[in-house]
Design a protein around this motif. Sequence first.
Motif, PDB file in Angstrom:
ATOM      1  N   UNK A 146       0.834  -1.198   0.000  1.00 58.07           N
ATOM      2  CA  UNK A 146       0.000   0.000   0.000  1.00 58.07           C
ATOM      3  C   UNK A 146       0.872   1.252   0.000  1.00 58.07           C
ATOM      4  N   UNK A 147       0.562   2.178  -0.881  1.00 60.41           N
ATOM      5  CA  UNK A 147       1.351   3.396  -0.982  1.00 60.41           C
ATOM      6  C   UNK A 147       0.835   4.499  -0.077  1.00 60.41           C
ATOM      7  N   UNK A 148      -0.362   4.332   0.461  1.00 58.98           N
ATOM      8  CA  UNK A 148      -0.927   5.346   1.336  1.00 58.98           C
ATOM      9  C   UNK A 148      -1.328   4.709   2.657  1.00 58.98           C
ATOM     10  N   UNK A 149      -0.811   5.254   3.736  1.00 56.68           N
ATOM     11  CA  UNK A 149      -1.191   4.816   5.080  1.00 56.68           C
ATOM     12  C   UNK A 149      -1.174   6.042   5.975  1.00 56.68           C
ATOM     13  N   UNK A 150      -2.315   6.354   6.564  1.00 53.29           N
ATOM     14  CA  UNK A 150      -2.418   7.515   7.431  1.00 53.29           C
ATOM     15  C   UNK A 150      -1.889   7.171   8.818  1.00 53.29           C
ATOM     16  N   UNK A 151      -0.859   7.892   9.260  1.00 56.21           N
ATOM     17  CA  UNK A 151      -0.253   7.608  10.561  1.00 56.21           C
ATOM     18  C   UNK A 151      -1.202   7.883  11.721  1.00 56.21           C
ATOM     19  N   UNK A 152      -2.279   8.615  11.479  1.00 56.34           N
ATOM     20  CA  UNK A 152      -3.243   8.816  12.557  1.00 56.34           C
ATOM     21  C   UNK A 152      -3.926   7.502  12.929  1.00 56.34           C
ATOM     22  N   UNK A 153      -3.799   6.487  12.090  1.00 59.01           N
ATOM     23  CA  UNK A 153      -4.345   5.157  12.397  1.00 59.01           C
ATOM     24  C   UNK A 153      -3.368   4.307  13.202  1.00 59.01           C
ATOM     25  N   UNK A 154      -2.166   4.815  13.423  1.00 52.04           N
ATOM     26  CA  UNK A 154      -1.156   4.108  14.212  1.00 52.04           C
ATOM     27  C   UNK A 154      -1.135   4.733  15.604  1.00 52.04           C
ATOM     28  N   UNK A 155      -1.525   3.954  16.612  1.00 48.29           N
ATOM     29  CA  UNK A 155      -1.676   4.487  17.956  1.00 48.29           C
ATOM     30  C   UNK A 155      -0.461   4.164  18.833  1.00 48.29           C
ATOM     31  N   UNK A 156      -0.387   4.843  19.954  1.00 47.47           N
ATOM     32  CA  UNK A 156       0.698   4.640  20.915  1.00 47.47           C
ATOM     33  C   UNK A 156       0.797   3.152  21.269  1.00 47.47           C
ATOM     34  N   UNK A 157       2.014   2.615  21.178  1.00 45.16           N
ATOM     35  CA  UNK A 157       2.228   1.209  21.476  1.00 45.16           C
ATOM     36  C   UNK A 157       2.041   0.297  20.278  1.00 45.16           C
ATOM     37  N   UNK A 158       1.842   0.882  19.083  1.00 45.91           N
ATOM     38  CA  UNK A 158       1.726   0.093  17.860  1.00 45.91           C
ATOM     39  C   UNK A 158       2.862   0.444  16.905  1.00 45.91           C
ATOM     40  N   UNK A 159       3.113  -0.432  15.933  1.00 45.78           N
ATOM     41  CA  UNK A 159       4.193  -0.181  14.982  1.00 45.78           C
ATOM     42  C   UNK A 159       3.832  -0.753  13.624  1.00 45.78           C
ATOM     43  N   UNK A 160       4.622  -0.379  12.620  1.00 40.42           N
ATOM     44  CA  UNK A 160       4.357  -0.844  11.260  1.00 40.42           C
ATOM     45  C   UNK A 160       5.647  -0.789  10.454  1.00 40.42           C
ATOM     46  N   UNK A 161       5.827  -1.786   9.592  1.00 39.72           N
ATOM     47  CA  UNK A 161       6.974  -1.810   8.686  1.00 39.72           C
ATOM     48  C   UNK A 161       6.661  -1.042   7.404  1.00 39.72           C
ATOM     49  N   UNK A 162       7.654  -0.318   6.911  1.00 39.04           N
ATOM     50  CA  UNK A 162       7.558   0.340   5.617  1.00 39.04           C
ATOM     51  C   UNK A 162       8.838   0.048   4.834  1.00 39.04           C
ATOM     52  N   UNK A 163       8.719   0.059   3.507  1.00 37.85           N
ATOM     53  CA  UNK A 163       9.881   0.007   2.618  1.00 37.85           C
ATOM     54  C   UNK A 163      10.065   1.412   2.062  1.00 37.85           C
ATOM     55  N   UNK A 164      11.236   2.024   2.299  1.00 41.39           N
ATOM     56  CA  UNK A 164      11.454   3.404   1.876  1.00 41.39           C
ATOM     57  C   UNK A 164      12.603   3.483   0.871  1.00 41.39           C
ATOM     58  N   UNK A 165      12.523   4.485   0.043  1.00 40.79           N
ATOM     59  CA  UNK A 165      13.552   4.757  -0.957  1.00 40.79           C
ATOM     60  C   UNK A 165      13.855   6.247  -0.883  1.00 40.79           C
ATOM     61  N   UNK A 166      14.893   6.618  -0.149  1.00 48.94           N
ATOM     62  CA  UNK A 166      15.167   8.026   0.137  1.00 48.94           C
ATOM     63  C   UNK A 166      15.658   8.741  -1.124  1.00 48.94           C
ATOM     64  N   UNK A 167      15.028   9.869  -1.468  1.00 48.53           N
ATOM     65  CA  UNK A 167      15.492  10.636  -2.630  1.00 48.53           C
ATOM     66  C   UNK A 167      16.951  11.048  -2.481  1.00 48.53           C
TER      67      UNK A 167
END
Length: 375
Positions: A143-164
């Motif tokens: 998924x290319x869009x994920x709103x961080x407001x859905x990530x609450x205190x004590x939760x985490x998520x993996x992302x794959x990033x490609x820094x410009x």
Amino acid sequence: MHHSSAQLSMISTLSMEGKWVQHRLTGPGATTLLERITPASVTALENYHSTLSCLLHPYTGGIVDDTVITRLGPETFYLVTNAACRDKDLAYLKEEISSSPDPSSIDWQVLDDWGLIALQGPLSARVLQNALFGASAVDLEGHEEFELERLYFGQCKHFIVNVPSSEVGPAPVLVSRAGYTGEDGFEISIPPSLTQAFTAHLLKDAGPEQLRLAGLGARDSLRLEAGMCLYGHDLNDETTPVEAGLGWVVHKDRRTAGGFHGDEVILRQLKPTKEGGIAPERRRVGIIVDGAPAREGAQILAAEDAENVIGNVTSGCPSPTLGKNIAIGYIKNGYHKAGTEVGVQVRGKRRKGVVTKMPFVPAKYWKQAVGTTPA
């Protein structure tokens, strides 16, 4: 810089050589190990959720170190411990794994040189949201869009990033909604090849109006306002979680079943005295001090008897938010109730102090139960 975190956002890059050590535990024996060395209900911990806990000494229940445990899969855990305790913690974990019923059922990896970027403050979600997707981030589901407001205190998520502008290809990062300041914020676990590039990307993308670098001084005043412990000062090998006011790290089912190091001592301290419990001789408290700020080692005195030393300060500083001097310390049981007046010996003079509930400043964590922007 303290006010930057309270009003804007601040960032500090804390590698293994800095403040934290990161670990990965996997295998069928990992859950049993963690439930033996901590009082956390690891079995009940959901995937991509975290809990603050303590590594405990056998028999005494003293705190080896404080830690954050995150479950990343059925048999996969991510731990963060203090770099100041690195040698002690590594020896402790090595011994505990080797003494497990089946050491081969546990794979332990220290994530040497990995970065841990602490992004804290009320604008941190906006800053990170923009930076992640400016780095073409996708989650593990693509998924290319994920709103961080859905990530609450004590939760985490993996992302794959490609820094410009970085020569490093796409790389995984673990974004946790967490922090050590009492503010809303994130900790970003990131491979060593990408740490500097992603930090620079965050700063450039946000600009100084939204994000500034901060050092450990700002973090220390913020964690003190939040009433948080610092190992080696407010916690040590002789202190139990109950003495430290961390009884809540002993999860409900563990209070019944026990089965963790030092359970006899800790559960007896948790039990009311009228039910056969034994209250700890000292307790961690917050104190507001008049006059000059009280620093570590300052004696705490009984209000009615200047010769009666009833405790000592373990951390203290002026509070930029409150405009008062705050301190954390240990005090004899019975003097620990909020509102109790005490004396504090500061620079050879007796200052008036008042035992105060912590946190001194309300925390602003983004919690699911609230579901609204932190005030």
